[in-house]
Design an enzyme around this catalytic site. Structure first.
Site, mmCIF file in Angstrom:
data_model
loop_
_atom_site.group_PDB
_atom_site.id
_atom_site.type_symbol
_atom_site.label_atom_id
_atom_site.label_comp_id
_atom_site.label_asym_id
_atom_site.label_seq_id
_atom_site.Cartn_x
_atom_site.Cartn_y
_atom_site.Cartn_z
ATOM 1 N N MET A 15 0.786 -1.113 0.030
ATOM 2 C CA MET A 15 0.085 -0.003 -0.049
ATOM 3 C C MET A 15 0.881 1.253 -0.016
ATOM 4 S SD MET A 15 -3.733 -0.673 1.906
ATOM 5 C CE MET A 15 -2.888 -0.162 3.449
ATOM 6 N N HIS A 21 9.531 -3.618 3.425
ATOM 7 C CA HIS A 21 9.045 -3.872 2.164
ATOM 8 C C HIS A 21 10.165 -4.231 1.532
ATOM 9 C CE1 HIS A 21 5.756 -1.101 3.657
ATOM 10 N NE2 HIS A 21 4.943 -2.149 2.993
ATOM 11 N N ASP A 37 1.917 -9.788 9.141
ATOM 12 C CA ASP A 37 0.359 -9.617 8.902
ATOM 13 C C ASP A 37 0.167 -11.143 8.859
ATOM 14 O OD1 ASP A 37 0.009 -6.790 8.669
ATOM 15 O OD2 ASP A 37 1.554 -6.866 6.904
ATOM 16 N N HIS A 62 9.025 0.716 3.526
ATOM 17 C CA HIS A 62 10.219 0.950 4.391
ATOM 18 C C HIS A 62 11.177 -0.035 4.303
ATOM 19 C CE1 HIS A 62 7.741 -1.945 6.520
ATOM 20 N NE2 HIS A 62 6.744 -1.223 6.618
ATOM 21 N N GLU A 63 12.120 -0.388 5.152
ATOM 22 C CA GLU A 63 13.164 -1.456 5.067
ATOM 23 C C GLU A 63 12.329 -2.873 5.179
ATOM 24 O OE1 GLU A 63 16.256 -1.533 4.415
ATOM 25 O OE2 GLU A 63 15.917 0.750 3.921
ATOM 26 N N SER A 108 4.444 1.088 8.268
ATOM 27 C CA SER A 108 4.109 2.501 7.760
ATOM 28 C C SER A 108 3.632 3.153 8.825
ATOM 29 C CB SER A 108 3.198 2.307 6.678
ATOM 30 O OG SER A 108 3.892 1.499 5.526
ATOM 31 N N LEU A 146 8.678 -2.981 11.957
ATOM 32 C CA LEU A 146 8.839 -1.781 11.012
ATOM 33 C C LEU A 146 7.085 -1.931 10.526
ATOM 34 C CD1 LEU A 146 11.722 -2.315 8.793
ATOM 35 C CD2 LEU A 146 11.413 -0.847 10.559
ATOM 36 N N GLY A 151 4.781 -10.399 4.371
ATOM 37 C CA GLY A 151 5.399 -10.328 5.390
ATOM 38 C C GLY A 151 4.683 -11.391 6.537
ATOM 39 N N GLN A 152 5.751 -11.889 7.369
ATOM 40 C CA GLN A 152 5.109 -12.816 8.529
ATOM 41 C C GLN A 152 4.508 -11.820 9.754
ATOM 42 O OE1 GLN A 152 4.773 -15.861 9.210
ATOM 43 N NE2 GLN A 152 3.717 -15.359 11.214
#
Length: 515
Positions: free
Chosen positions: A31, A38, A152, A35-36, A188, A186, A149-150
């Site tokens: 979305m 992503h 989520d 950041h790092e 957003s 990390l 990503g884990q």
């Protein structure tokens, strides 16, 4: 890097690549506000796919009525620059009307058992919005792999279920959560935290660490793990607990008889900012072997390493391309190949990205600081200087560190001069490929011809190979040599397929792996 905003242009991009043999498309859905975390998803996807698509779309259907869609950060230019730097091939950044031309209309409604727990309790309709947009974009891109990503974890469980139920192709690859040095995952949304609020938020990773500590001590009761997490969170003023759960990682339901791995997850609010994190305990991943292939230039290492990786489903790390990338950059900056200090500083600063290629003449794609240099790094001038550049300890130590970070999880094949003796001295299978100077000169001539490059006289090529061998074997730092436990394979009189069959047999015999 292409940037497209319409479905038509995205589909045209995909169709143009679909007929090309060997093309494997990867997808990272975001979305924006990258950041790092992503970046780590994109970097892994870049390594594992020939073509990489990143979507940037703030999906309105996953925001609840009490959530401020307009407040969500949208730094598109910065996001595009990060994607460009990471070697992304195409960014799909559509307006809302492109993905929802008739409004929110048709929706995907996932299994309520996965959506009416944990985050779903306070965000009704959220996971239907997620499932809908994922189904749309997955169908448009048709990736071989899609990366999530884990952090989520509930979203991952929902997406896996939806893709399975709706027969949406592509493997869902789950990547580890990236944390800041202070331990905060990390996100957003972290930009909304004040300094004091961030300090408060650190109770979340501390609480999950407490659960991990109890698990390591033998605790298996979900209720006790939940209680420990709640205790740590409740002791932090200014932090509101939304939920704490210890459940089966796939079904998000209570575990039966406390057997198997457990997902310990929590959501909290600090001020107006909602934060989530989790840890999976008791999940054992058996590390796949590391295969090291060493030998002199022209022995067939790269060709065989790539084919072996394809047969075994391993990741191929083209170490030679990394040294060529540094050499190319050094030549651009007119750095003397003998200036070890400047070359070492350059190697620390330069950002190299590799990906599988889909042309036989250029089987590895290479980016340096966001610029694709796939052809440039194979230039003859680079070939003449790469041995001198790679001989400097500072250059090698930095690139070796990068190679180890990529390969430490196993399931990788690397080829080079010092893989089995230095980079991965404990590799489960070590091969030393060799061939005569005469045979290697003939192969080099054929290689140059296939790439449409000038072909020197065969005697010139022989002398270049002898000189390269001497440089590689006499350098002070990690010279070319056969590891004591390496198996030597001479490729002079064998076809590529014959040699590949022998390597597969060695893999079965020495590692016990299936092919």
């Amino acid at each position: 890097m292409k940037v497209v905003e319409t479905v038509a242009r995205l589909e045209a991009f995909r169709r143009a690549r679909a007929p090309v043999a060997g093309v494997e498309m990867g997808l990272v859905m975001t979305m924006g506000a990258l950041h790092e975390g992503h970046r780590s998803l994109i970097a892994r996807a870049r390594r594992e796919n020939t073509v990489l698509v990143v979507s940037i779309f703030v999906n309105p259907t996953q925001f609840g009525s009490s959530e401020d869609l307009s407040r969500y950060p949208r730094p598109l230019e910065a996001d595009l620059e990060l994607c460009r730097h990471e070697g992304v091939d195409l960014v799909f950044a559509p307006p809302e009307s492109e993905l929802y031309p008739l409004g929110s209309g048709t929706k995907v409604v996932p299994d309520p058992a996965l959506t009416e727990v944990m985050c779903g309790l306070s965000r009704p309709g959220h996971f239907s919005g997620v499932a809908t947009v994922v189904a749309k974009v997955m169908n448009l891109v048709q990736p071989v792999r899609a990366y999530f990503g884990q952090k989520d974890a509930q979203q991952v469980a929902v997406i896996k279920s939806v893709c399975c139920d709706l027969n949406i192709g592509g493997r869902i690859v789950v990547c580890p959560t990236v944390h800041d040095p202070d331990g905060l995952a990390l996100s957003s949304r972290n930009v909304y935290l004040s300094s004091a609020q961030r300090s408060t938020a650190l109770a979340l990773p501390r609480a999950l660490d407490k659960a991990a500590h109890l698990w390591a001590g033998g605790e298996r009761q979900a209720s006790e793990l939940e209680r420990a997490v709640r205790s740590v969170l409740a002791s932090e003023p200014g932090l509101e607990i939304e939920y704490v759960a210890a459940v089966d990682p796939e079904r998000l339901a209570p575990r039966q008889d406390n057997a198997g791995p457990v997902l310990v997850a929590a959501a909290v609010r600090v001020g107006s900012t909602r934060l989530i994190d989790n840890v999976v305990l008791g999940q054992h991943h058996e590390r796949r072997p590391i295969i090291a292939i060493d030998g002199p230039a022209g022995a067939g290492k790269s060709t065989l390493a790539r084919r072996l990786a394809q047969r075994l489903g391993f990741l191929y790390i083209d170490t030679g391309a990394m040294y060529r990338a540094v050499t190319w950059r050094a030549m651009q900056e007119r750095i003397d190949p003998l200036d070890g200090e400047r070359l070492s500083a350059l190697t620390r600063a330069v950002r190299i990205r590799l990906a599988p290629g889909y042309q036989s003449a250029f089987p590895t794609r290479v980016w340096v600081d966001g610029e694709e240099v796939t052809r440039a790094v194979r230039d003859e001038a680079v070939s003449l200087h790469v041995s001198a550049v790679s001989s400097h300890p500072g250059v090698r130590s930095e690139l070796v560190a990068q190679q180890r970070r990529i390969g430490e999880a196993g399931g990788v094949i690397l080829d080079g001069r010092d893989i089995g003796t230095h980079v991965f001295s404990r590799a489960e299978l070590k091969i030393y490929l060799t061939a005569s100077v005469e045979e290697r000169a003939l192969r080099r001539a054929d290689d140059l011809k296939a790439k449409g490059l000038p072909v020197p006289d065969i005697e010139v090529l022989k002398e270049q190979i002898r000189s390269r061998d001497n440089q590689d074997m006499s350098r002070a730092y990690a010279p070319l040599r056969k590891a004591d436990d390496a198996i030597e394979v001479n490729t002079d009189t064998f076809t590529v397929q014959d040699t590949l069959d022998r390597l597969l047999a060695l893999y079965r015999d020495k590692v016990g792996g299936s092919v």
